[in-house]
Motif scaffolding. Structure first.
Motif, mmCIF file in Angstrom:
data_model
loop_
_atom_site.group_PDB
_atom_site.id
_atom_site.type_symbol
_atom_site.label_atom_id
_atom_site.label_comp_id
_atom_site.label_asym_id
_atom_site.label_seq_id
_atom_site.Cartn_x
_atom_site.Cartn_y
_atom_site.Cartn_z
ATOM 1 N N ILE A 152 0.822 -1.205 0.000
ATOM 2 C CA ILE A 152 0.000 0.000 0.000
ATOM 3 C C ILE A 152 0.863 1.264 0.000
ATOM 4 O O ILE A 152 0.482 2.290 -0.574
ATOM 5 C CB ILE A 152 -0.978 0.019 1.203
ATOM 6 N N ALA A 153 2.040 1.190 0.619
ATOM 7 C CA ALA A 153 2.932 2.365 0.633
ATOM 8 C C ALA A 153 3.341 2.750 -0.783
ATOM 9 O O ALA A 153 3.369 3.937 -1.141
ATOM 10 C CB ALA A 153 4.163 2.083 1.484
ATOM 11 N N LYS A 154 3.669 1.762 -1.620
ATOM 12 C CA LYS A 154 4.046 2.037 -3.003
ATOM 13 C C LYS A 154 2.875 2.650 -3.783
ATOM 14 O O LYS A 154 3.055 3.574 -4.579
ATOM 15 C CB LYS A 154 4.508 0.746 -3.695
ATOM 16 N N ILE A 155 1.692 2.106 -3.549
ATOM 17 C CA ILE A 155 0.513 2.602 -4.266
ATOM 18 C C ILE A 155 0.229 4.054 -3.883
ATOM 19 O O ILE A 155 -0.032 4.905 -4.745
ATOM 20 C CB ILE A 155 -0.711 1.714 -3.954
ATOM 21 N N LEU A 156 0.286 4.341 -2.582
ATOM 22 C CA LEU A 156 0.017 5.710 -2.121
ATOM 23 C C LEU A 156 1.119 6.671 -2.561
ATOM 24 O O LEU A 156 0.846 7.824 -2.899
ATOM 25 C CB LEU A 156 -0.147 5.723 -0.605
ATOM 26 N N ASP A 157 2.348 6.197 -2.565
ATOM 27 C CA ASP A 157 3.451 7.035 -3.079
ATOM 28 C C ASP A 157 3.197 7.425 -4.534
ATOM 29 O O ASP A 157 3.488 8.553 -4.953
ATOM 30 C CB ASP A 157 4.779 6.279 -2.990
ATOM 31 N N SER A 158 2.661 6.490 -5.310
ATOM 32 C CA SER A 158 2.477 6.728 -6.745
ATOM 33 C C SER A 158 1.417 7.780 -7.037
ATOM 34 O O SER A 158 1.360 8.305 -8.152
ATOM 35 C CB SER A 158 2.105 5.411 -7.447
ATOM 36 N N VAL A 159 0.537 8.067 -6.035
ATOM 37 C CA VAL A 159 -0.493 9.094 -6.254
ATOM 38 C C VAL A 159 -0.301 10.294 -5.322
ATOM 39 O O VAL A 159 -1.238 11.040 -5.038
ATOM 40 C CB VAL A 159 -1.913 8.507 -6.080
ATOM 41 N N GLY A 160 0.930 10.463 -4.819
ATOM 42 C CA GLY A 160 1.261 11.679 -4.085
ATOM 43 C C GLY A 160 1.078 11.644 -2.590
ATOM 44 O O GLY A 160 1.380 12.627 -1.906
ATOM 45 N N TYR A 161 0.615 10.531 -2.019
ATOM 46 C CA TYR A 161 0.498 10.428 -0.562
ATOM 47 C C TYR A 161 1.809 9.845 -0.023
ATOM 48 O O TYR A 161 1.936 8.639 0.189
ATOM 49 C CB TYR A 161 -0.675 9.524 -0.181
ATOM 50 N N THR A 162 2.770 10.703 0.195
ATOM 51 C CA THR A 162 4.108 10.247 0.579
ATOM 52 C C THR A 162 4.359 10.326 2.085
ATOM 53 O O THR A 162 5.319 9.739 2.585
ATOM 54 C CB THR A 162 5.178 11.077 -0.145
ATOM 55 N N SER A 163 3.520 11.035 2.810
ATOM 56 C CA SER A 163 3.705 11.166 4.255
ATOM 57 C C SER A 163 3.364 9.850 4.952
ATOM 58 O O SER A 163 2.309 9.248 4.697
ATOM 59 C CB SER A 163 2.818 12.287 4.799
ATOM 60 N N SER A 164 4.240 9.415 5.859
ATOM 61 C CA SER A 164 3.987 8.170 6.598
ATOM 62 C C SER A 164 2.752 8.292 7.481
ATOM 63 O O SER A 164 2.032 7.309 7.699
ATOM 64 C CB SER A 164 5.206 7.801 7.445
ATOM 65 N N TRP A 212 -10.258 2.557 -10.473
ATOM 66 C CA TRP A 212 -8.976 2.763 -9.791
ATOM 67 C C TRP A 212 -7.859 2.933 -10.834
ATOM 68 O O TRP A 212 -7.008 3.829 -10.737
ATOM 69 C CB TRP A 212 -8.745 1.567 -8.874
ATOM 70 N N THR A 213 -7.839 2.062 -11.836
ATOM 71 C CA THR A 213 -6.819 2.107 -12.880
ATOM 72 C C THR A 213 -6.908 3.409 -13.673
ATOM 73 O O THR A 213 -5.888 4.062 -13.952
ATOM 74 C CB THR A 213 -6.984 0.906 -13.831
ATOM 75 N N ILE A 214 -8.122 3.790 -14.047
ATOM 76 C CA ILE A 214 -8.318 5.034 -14.816
ATOM 77 C C ILE A 214 -7.860 6.251 -14.020
ATOM 78 O O ILE A 214 -7.164 7.142 -14.554
ATOM 79 C CB ILE A 214 -9.798 5.179 -15.220
ATOM 80 N N CYS A 215 -8.217 6.295 -12.739
ATOM 81 C CA CYS A 215 -7.829 7.436 -11.902
ATOM 82 C C CYS A 215 -6.316 7.499 -11.700
ATOM 83 O O CYS A 215 -5.724 8.582 -11.671
ATOM 84 C CB CYS A 215 -8.532 7.356 -10.546
ATOM 85 N N SER A 216 -5.683 6.329 -11.586
ATOM 86 C CA SER A 216 -4.215 6.295 -11.459
ATOM 87 C C SER A 216 -3.560 6.823 -12.724
ATOM 88 O O SER A 216 -2.555 7.560 -12.676
ATOM 89 C CB SER A 216 -3.752 4.862 -11.182
ATOM 90 N N ALA A 217 -4.123 6.450 -13.868
ATOM 91 C CA ALA A 217 -3.589 6.939 -15.143
ATOM 92 C C ALA A 217 -3.752 8.456 -15.257
ATOM 93 O O ALA A 217 -2.844 9.162 -15.719
ATOM 94 C CB ALA A 217 -4.306 6.245 -16.305
ATOM 95 N N ARG A 218 -4.927 8.970 -14.836
ATOM 96 C CA ARG A 218 -5.165 10.412 -14.885
ATOM 97 C C ARG A 218 -4.193 11.166 -13.980
ATOM 98 O O ARG A 218 -3.675 12.231 -14.344
ATOM 99 C CB ARG A 218 -6.608 10.725 -14.469
ATOM 100 N N TYR A 219 -3.908 10.597 -12.804
ATOM 101 C CA TYR A 219 -2.966 11.270 -11.898
ATOM 102 C C TYR A 219 -1.564 11.276 -12.505
ATOM 103 O O TYR A 219 -0.828 12.255 -12.383
ATOM 104 C CB TYR A 219 -2.935 10.585 -10.536
ATOM 105 N N ASP A 220 -1.204 10.171 -13.148
ATOM 106 C CA ASP A 220 0.127 10.074 -13.757
ATOM 107 C C ASP A 220 0.305 11.139 -14.838
ATOM 108 O O ASP A 220 1.413 11.633 -15.058
ATOM 109 C CB ASP A 220 0.308 8.676 -14.355
ATOM 110 N N ILE A 221 -0.799 11.513 -15.492
ATOM 111 C CA ILE A 221 -0.736 12.515 -16.563
ATOM 112 C C ILE A 221 -0.824 13.939 -16.022
ATOM 113 O O ILE A 221 -0.036 14.820 -16.388
ATOM 114 C CB ILE A 221 -1.884 12.278 -17.575
ATOM 115 N N SER A 222 -1.786 14.175 -15.120
ATOM 116 C CA SER A 222 -2.078 15.554 -14.700
ATOM 117 C C SER A 222 -1.607 15.924 -13.302
ATOM 118 O O SER A 222 -1.542 17.103 -12.951
ATOM 119 C CB SER A 222 -3.596 15.784 -14.755
#
Length: 359
Positions: A152-164, A212-222
């Motif tokens: 889950i840490a990797k997933i949250l890191d990938s969408v900007g939630y980096t704080s522990s 979930w996949t679509i939203c992750s893709a949108r975050y990766d772009i924008s």
């Protein structure tokens, strides 16, 4: 020392996980069977406390009535059934019927069924059972839940939630939600039905994972915060649907009619690091496959005594014992007996005279 402790825990869990749900299924009253067998596999916060309770109270757990009858200890089996299902009344009609059905089923199994491994694939009904048992264990671990459970840490890191702090808060609330949903659904298994719950659960996971996949893709772009928040929301929604069926019914369903974690532990982190959100597409496709399997193979077993469930797999020729036995099943038993007598009664010439072997 740590590895040794983990080995012992895993060794003990494997033994308990094989026997406990079967015994619960036998001892719990039919009206409460779905609730108790489903609760068995739902999350718990105080895992150490539950292990201590098991060690203390295991000495008070009665033996399996089917095992006792198989060993010829009918009086002990009757007492167990009466204590668990009729407040000790051995003359209770339900208890007497259960005893009769169990004895008849075991008698038929001893006379006409093989105990070899080939029995798993010999008949269409057994192949159906095997498909359910294998896919249930596989799907419960390989539906995308391993991504969050272990990474889950990797997933949250990938969408900007980096704080522990943020990550721990999200994960902690998720586990509480998991427990609430899983425990709540235990009380609706008989009301809704096993098959419907599996279908709703799997279809819901599929839809949630696609979004979930679509939203992750949108975050990766924008890098939009809205897309990141939507990913977290989809994780929660995904797990709501997962816990509707796959958390508790994994045990409750399969004991009425195996875990698979290698992929989750070794392939997932590599894929997440190298292709990121694109890896989610694999699970979208896989969840679609799961939905197809559930639709075609997972049958409904609610409100059905354990001794009669065989009919759903083997049809009207099922070896069903006691009052539930069909005429075709009894005819089949009689036919097999006649064939055995004819076969063993064939005459043979021996030293110029004809002799018969005893049937």
């Amino acid at each position: 020392m740590f590895l040794a402790a983990r080995f012992l825990i895993g060794f003990g869990v494997a033994i308990a996980h094989g026997a406990s749900p079967l015994l619960i299924t036998e001892l719990v009253h039919t009206q409460h069977r779905a609730i108790f067998t489903t609760i068995y596999n739902t999350p718990t916060i105080v895992q150490a406390a539950s292990s201590i309770l098991q060690v203390i109270f295991i000495w008070f757990v009665p033996e399996s009535p089917r095992f006792l009858i198989y060993k010829g200890k009918h009086e002990q089996a009757l007492k167990v059934l009466a204590d668990c299902h009729a407040n000790g009344d051995q003359e209770d009609e339900v208890v007497q019927l259960e005893m009769h059905e169990i004895k008849e089923t075991i008698r038929l199994e001893k006379e006409f069924e093989s105990n070899s491994w080939k029995e798993l694939i010999r008949t269409k009904g057994n192949r159906h059972r095997l498909i359910i048992c294998i896919t249930a264990g596989l799907f419960s671990q390989w539906s995308g839940n391993g991504l969050v459970s272990y990474y889950i840490a990797k997933i949250l890191d990938s969408v900007g939630y980096t704080s522990s702090v943020e990550q721990n808060l999200i994960n902690g609330c998720l586990q509480i939600l998991n427990m609430i949903v899983a425990l709540t659904m235990c009380f609706f298994v008989d009301k809704i039905g096993r098959r419907k719950l599996f279908l709703v659960s799997t279809a819901g996971m599929l839809v949630a994972f696609i979004v979930w996949t679509i939203c992750s893709a949108r975050y990766d772009i924008s890098k939009a915060s809205g897309a990141a928040n939507a990913v977290v929301a989809m994780i929660y929604i995904y797990y709501v649907f997962y816990n509707i069926a796959w958390s508790g019914l994994l045990v409750g369903y399969t004991v009425e009619i195996l875990p698979y974690i290698f992929f989750n532990q070794y392939i997932n982190p590599i894929a997440l690091d190298n292709i990121g959100w694109k890896y989610y597409i694999f699970y979208c496709v896989w969840l679609g496959f799961e939905l197809v399997v559930v639709w075609f193979f997972y049958i409904e077993t609610r409100n059905t005594p354990l001794e009669e469930i065989a009919r759903y797999f083997d049809g009207e020729t099922a070896m069903v014992g006691g009052a539930a036995a069909t005429e075709k099943a009894r005819e089949l038993a009689d036919t097999l007996h006649v064939e055995e007598v004819v076969t063993t009664s064939d005459t043979r010439k021996d030293g110029g005279r004809v002799s018969e072997s005893k049937a």
